[in-house]
Scaffold this motif. Structure first.
Motif, PDB file in Angstrom:
ATOM      1  N   LEU A 134      -5.494 -14.639  -2.638  1.00  0.00           N
ATOM      2  CA  LEU A 134      -4.918 -13.822  -1.567  1.00  0.00           C
ATOM      3  C   LEU A 134      -5.340 -12.360  -1.680  1.00  0.00           C
ATOM      4  CD1 LEU A 134      -1.271 -15.243  -1.409  1.00  0.00           C
ATOM      5  CD2 LEU A 134      -3.223 -15.825   0.052  1.00  0.00           C
ATOM      6  N   LEU A 135      -5.732 -11.936  -2.876  1.00  0.00           N
ATOM      7  CA  LEU A 135      -6.146 -10.548  -3.071  1.00  0.00           C
ATOM      8  C   LEU A 135      -7.525 -10.278  -2.467  1.00  0.00           C
ATOM      9  CD1 LEU A 135      -4.888  -9.997  -6.725  1.00  0.00           C
ATOM     10  CD2 LEU A 135      -3.716  -9.507  -4.557  1.00  0.00           C
ATOM     11  N   LYS A 136      -8.198 -11.333  -1.997  1.00  0.00           N
ATOM     12  CA  LYS A 136      -9.474 -11.154  -1.300  1.00  0.00           C
ATOM     13  C   LYS A 136      -9.257 -10.790   0.172  1.00  0.00           C
ATOM     14  CE  LYS A 136     -12.343 -14.204  -4.163  1.00  0.00           C
ATOM     15  NZ  LYS A 136     -13.325 -15.313  -4.151  1.00  0.00           N
ATOM     16  N   LEU A 137      -8.022 -10.860   0.609  1.00  0.00           N
ATOM     17  CA  LEU A 137      -7.709 -10.484   1.989  1.00  0.00           C
ATOM     18  C   LEU A 137      -7.775  -8.972   2.166  1.00  0.00           C
ATOM     19  CD1 LEU A 137      -4.597 -12.775   2.555  1.00  0.00           C
ATOM     20  CD2 LEU A 137      -6.781 -12.999   3.748  1.00  0.00           C
ATOM     21  N   VAL A 196     -10.219 -20.982  12.560  1.00  0.00           N
ATOM     22  CA  VAL A 196     -11.121 -20.439  11.540  1.00  0.00           C
ATOM     23  C   VAL A 196     -12.336 -21.350  11.379  1.00  0.00           C
ATOM     24  CG1 VAL A 196     -11.387 -19.949   9.073  1.00  0.00           C
ATOM     25  CG2 VAL A 196      -9.371 -19.132  10.294  1.00  0.00           C
ATOM     26  N   LYS A 197     -12.093 -22.647  11.387  1.00  0.00           N
ATOM     27  CA  LYS A 197     -13.207 -23.596  11.273  1.00  0.00           C
ATOM     28  C   LYS A 197     -14.139 -23.471  12.462  1.00  0.00           C
ATOM     29  CE  LYS A 197     -14.279 -28.431  10.302  1.00  0.00           C
ATOM     30  NZ  LYS A 197     -13.726 -29.786  10.036  1.00  0.00           N
ATOM     31  N   ARG A 198     -13.557 -23.280  13.655  1.00  0.00           N
ATOM     32  CA  ARG A 198     -14.388 -23.119  14.848  1.00  0.00           C
ATOM     33  C   ARG A 198     -15.238 -21.849  14.748  1.00  0.00           C
ATOM     34  NH1 ARG A 198     -14.688 -20.378  19.314  1.00  0.00           N
ATOM     35  NH2 ARG A 198     -12.823 -19.153  18.873  1.00  0.00           N
ATOM     36  N   LEU A 199     -14.628 -20.768  14.267  1.00  0.00           N
ATOM     37  CA  LEU A 199     -15.371 -19.519  14.114  1.00  0.00           C
ATOM     38  C   LEU A 199     -16.488 -19.668  13.090  1.00  0.00           C
ATOM     39  CD1 LEU A 199     -12.379 -17.001  14.114  1.00  0.00           C
ATOM     40  CD2 LEU A 199     -14.059 -17.330  15.942  1.00  0.00           C
ATOM     41  N   GLN A 200     -16.208 -20.391  12.023  1.00  0.00           N
ATOM     42  CA  GLN A 200     -17.235 -20.636  11.004  1.00  0.00           C
ATOM     43  C   GLN A 200     -18.379 -21.457  11.565  1.00  0.00           C
ATOM     44  OE1 GLN A 200     -14.714 -22.467   8.043  1.00  0.00           O
ATOM     45  NE2 GLN A 200     -14.651 -20.618   6.788  1.00  0.00           N
ATOM     46  N   ASN A 201     -18.034 -22.461  12.366  1.00  0.00           N
ATOM     47  CA  ASN A 201     -19.069 -23.305  12.965  1.00  0.00           C
ATOM     48  C   ASN A 201     -19.932 -22.523  13.944  1.00  0.00           C
ATOM     49  OD1 ASN A 201     -18.240 -25.547  11.543  1.00  0.00           O
ATOM     50  ND2 ASN A 201     -16.928 -26.333  13.169  1.00  0.00           N
ATOM     51  N   GLU A 202     -19.290 -21.618  14.688  1.00  0.00           N
ATOM     52  CA  GLU A 202     -20.050 -20.774  15.618  1.00  0.00           C
ATOM     53  C   GLU A 202     -21.042 -19.904  14.857  1.00  0.00           C
ATOM     54  OE1 GLU A 202     -17.475 -18.465  18.011  1.00  0.00           O
ATOM     55  OE2 GLU A 202     -16.934 -20.118  19.359  1.00  0.00           O
ATOM     56  N   THR A 253     -14.696 -13.985   6.138  1.00  0.00           N
ATOM     57  CA  THR A 253     -15.080 -13.080   5.048  1.00  0.00           C
ATOM     58  C   THR A 253     -15.058 -11.608   5.450  1.00  0.00           C
ATOM     59  OG1 THR A 253     -17.408 -13.432   5.623  1.00  0.00           O
ATOM     60  CG2 THR A 253     -16.478 -14.830   3.891  1.00  0.00           C
ATOM     61  N   ASP A 254     -15.348 -11.302   6.705  1.00  0.00           N
ATOM     62  CA  ASP A 254     -15.366  -9.914   7.162  1.00  0.00           C
ATOM     63  C   ASP A 254     -13.934  -9.381   7.218  1.00  0.00           C
ATOM     64  OD1 ASP A 254     -15.148  -7.882   9.595  1.00  0.00           O
ATOM     65  OD2 ASP A 254     -17.222  -7.798   8.885  1.00  0.00           O
ATOM     66  N   LYS A 255     -13.669  -8.269   6.493  1.00  0.00           N
ATOM     67  CA  LYS A 255     -12.310  -7.743   6.378  1.00  0.00           C
ATOM     68  C   LYS A 255     -11.727  -7.295   7.731  1.00  0.00           C
ATOM     69  CE  LYS A 255     -11.964  -8.287   1.919  1.00  0.00           C
ATOM     70  NZ  LYS A 255     -11.812  -7.187   0.975  1.00  0.00           N
ATOM     71  N   ASP A 256     -12.517  -6.612   8.534  1.00  0.00           N
ATOM     72  CA  ASP A 256     -12.010  -6.172   9.838  1.00  0.00           C
ATOM     73  C   ASP A 256     -11.691  -7.361  10.736  1.00  0.00           C
ATOM     74  OD1 ASP A 256     -12.105  -3.439   9.298  1.00  0.00           O
ATOM     75  OD2 ASP A 256     -14.210  -3.284   9.893  1.00  0.00           O
ATOM     76  N   LYS A 257     -12.532  -8.391  10.673  1.00  0.00           N
ATOM     77  CA  LYS A 257     -12.274  -9.587  11.475  1.00  0.00           C
ATOM     78  C   LYS A 257     -11.046 -10.331  10.963  1.00  0.00           C
ATOM     79  CE  LYS A 257     -17.032 -10.294  13.045  1.00  0.00           C
ATOM     80  NZ  LYS A 257     -18.223 -11.172  13.025  1.00  0.00           N
ATOM     81  N   GLN A 258     -10.843 -10.285   9.649  1.00  0.00           N
ATOM     82  CA  GLN A 258      -9.622 -10.872   9.086  1.00  0.00           C
ATOM     83  C   GLN A 258      -8.389 -10.217   9.712  1.00  0.00           C
ATOM     84  OE1 GLN A 258      -9.525 -10.405   4.848  1.00  0.00           O
ATOM     85  NE2 GLN A 258     -10.887 -12.130   4.425  1.00  0.00           N
ATOM     86  N   TYR A 259      -8.400  -8.890   9.735  1.00  0.00           N
ATOM     87  CA  TYR A 259      -7.243  -8.161  10.246  1.00  0.00           C
ATOM     88  C   TYR A 259      -7.039  -8.416  11.737  1.00  0.00           C
ATOM     89  CZ  TYR A 259      -4.182  -4.265  11.481  1.00  0.00           C
ATOM     90  OH  TYR A 259      -3.148  -3.512  11.963  1.00  0.00           O
ATOM     91  N   ASP A 260      -8.133  -8.357  12.507  1.00  0.00           N
ATOM     92  CA  ASP A 260      -8.035  -8.615  13.947  1.00  0.00           C
ATOM     93  C   ASP A 260      -7.469 -10.008  14.208  1.00  0.00           C
ATOM     94  OD1 ASP A 260      -9.067  -6.121  14.472  1.00  0.00           O
ATOM     95  OD2 ASP A 260     -11.124  -6.832  14.786  1.00  0.00           O
ATOM     96  N   PHE A 261      -7.967 -10.980  13.439  1.00  0.00           N
ATOM     97  CA  PHE A 261      -7.505 -12.353  13.646  1.00  0.00           C
ATOM     98  C   PHE A 261      -6.051 -12.506  13.196  1.00  0.00           C
ATOM     99  CE2 PHE A 261      -7.259 -16.908  12.349  1.00  0.00           C
ATOM    100  CZ  PHE A 261      -7.437 -17.456  13.617  1.00  0.00           C
ATOM    101  N   ALA A 262      -5.674 -11.843  12.113  1.00  0.00           N
ATOM    102  CA  ALA A 262      -4.298 -11.906  11.623  1.00  0.00           C
ATOM    103  C   ALA A 262      -3.322 -11.366  12.672  1.00  0.00           C
ATOM    104  CB  ALA A 262      -4.166 -11.118  10.320  1.00  0.00           C
ATOM    105  N   GLN A 263      -3.710 -10.286  13.343  1.00  0.00           N
ATOM    106  CA  GLN A 263      -2.865  -9.750  14.405  1.00  0.00           C
ATOM    107  C   GLN A 263      -2.716 -10.754  15.545  1.00  0.00           C
ATOM    108  OE1 GLN A 263      -4.981  -5.913  15.022  1.00  0.00           O
ATOM    109  NE2 GLN A 263      -3.014  -4.960  14.519  1.00  0.00           N
ATOM    110  N   ARG A 264      -3.812 -11.429  15.838  1.00  0.00           N
ATOM    111  CA  ARG A 264      -3.760 -12.454  16.884  1.00  0.00           C
ATOM    112  C   ARG A 264      -2.830 -13.603  16.469  1.00  0.00           C
ATOM    113  NH1 ARG A 264      -8.670 -16.594  18.349  1.00  0.00           N
ATOM    114  NH2 ARG A 264      -7.389 -18.047  19.553  1.00  0.00           N
ATOM    115  N   VAL A 265      -2.914 -13.994  15.205  1.00  0.00           N
ATOM    116  CA  VAL A 265      -2.048 -15.062  14.686  1.00  0.00           C
ATOM    117  C   VAL A 265      -0.586 -14.683  14.867  1.00  0.00           C
ATOM    118  CG1 VAL A 265      -1.307 -16.280  12.597  1.00  0.00           C
ATOM    119  CG2 VAL A 265      -3.749 -15.930  13.036  1.00  0.00           C
TER     120      VAL A 265
END
Length: 304
Positions: A175-178, A229-235, A203-215
């Motif tokens: 979790l500390l990788k977030l 997340v799997k869909r984003l990885q596949n894209e 893996t991208d920190k800014d995208k993590q935060y943007d997605f977390a807000q969406r969640v």
């Protein structure tokens, strides 16, 4: 060596044999009970290094009301800190009781003065909070990291001390990788641990935060997050190579194999097929010790 005590066996096993007030050996629980003392609440300070940082104010007020009626029923564990001619007591375990006692207006609280090493103090604070389920997931992960980094313990040793599986300790520390902003959302209970672990797939920190807000905004379930997340990885992967078509029957087999390998290796394992006949196996590790342990497992298999 003091650090070899059975720290994972419960807090009772941590009571030391030498209270600070006496050099005489204390061999049983009754002797430790006699070492209790009443100390001015103003001479007690919290431990800045203790794992728990967040305290629920409503819960503290409830405890304060109880303390007004019944007093502090369980002594605080403290150790004496010399400061020139003066001294004070630093809390090892019981900061929540200390805070509530101050709110209740108590002038003195019961304590047991203990003589412990810095490492033992960290371990006791961590174990007590884990047993009481007082730590949020990020506080717990940071405490494990402190034991690893500052006291040169291996993950297996940390797991043994806190009565957790090594996998649980490893998953906690992931979790500390977030992104720190996402970690704060976990602390604030805007995201569950399940949500957070799923977001680690980004893996991208800014995208993590943007997605977390969406969640949080869309109140997505953990399952929804995993799918997205799997869909984003596949894209992302499709920008490099067109995703192969895999026989659905093989996907179920791969999922089972991943679980089997995860249990055997004690870490996350992912099977990434290129087609129905070939692919690759990815094995994650989170420290040099973790890598050495995995390599050692393969070497022992090769020599059998």
């Amino acid at each position: 060596m003091a650090a070899k005590k059975g720290l994972g066996k419960g807090l009772d096993s941590l009571i030391p044999s030498k209270p600070i007030e006496s050099a005489k050996e204390v061999s049983d629980q009754n002797a430790v009970e006699n070492a209790k003392a009443m100390v001015s609440i103003d001479k007690i300070e919290p431990n800045a290094e203790q794992p728990r940082k967040a305290f629920d104010e409503d819960a503290l007020m409830e405890l304060a009301d109880s303390i007004k009626q019944h007093g502090v029923l369980s002594p605080l564990w403290v150790h004496e800190v010399k400061n020139g001619k003066d001294s004070y007591y630093e809390i090892i375990a019981g900061e929540r009781r200390w805070r509530a006692a101050k709110k209740a207006g108590l002038k003195e609280v019961p304590v047991i003065v203990m003589n412990l090493s810095e490492q033992e103090i960290v371990e006791i604070s961590l174990i007590e909070n884990i047993q009481r389920e007082d730590l949020n997931p990020i506080e717990e992960a940071l405490a494990y990291k402190k034991l690893l980094d500052e006291f040169n313990l291996k993950q297996d040793e940390v797991a043994e001390r806190v009565s957790k599986s090594r996998t649980a300790v490893t998953n906690s520390m992931r979790l500390l990788k977030l992104d720190e902003r996402v970690q704060q959302m976990v602390i604030d209970e805007m995201l569950s641990t399940g949500h957070a672990r799923a977001i680690l797939g980004i893996t991208d920190k800014d995208k993590q935060y943007d997605f977390a807000q969406r969640v949080f905004d869309e109140k997505l379930s953990v399952r929804d997050v995993e799918k997205e997340v799997k869909r984003l990885q596949n894209e992302k992967d499709s920008d490099k190579v067109k995703e192969p078509k895999i026989d659905p029957r093989l996907e179920a087999i791969y999922a089972e194999l991943q679980e089997q390998m995860k249990k055997t290796l004690g870490t996350k394992v992912t099977i990434v097929p290129k087609d129905n006949k070939k692919g690759r196996v990815e094995i994650e590790y989170y420290s040099q010790d973790e890598l050495d342990r995995i390599v050692g497992l393969f070497q022992s298999i090769r020599h059998e």
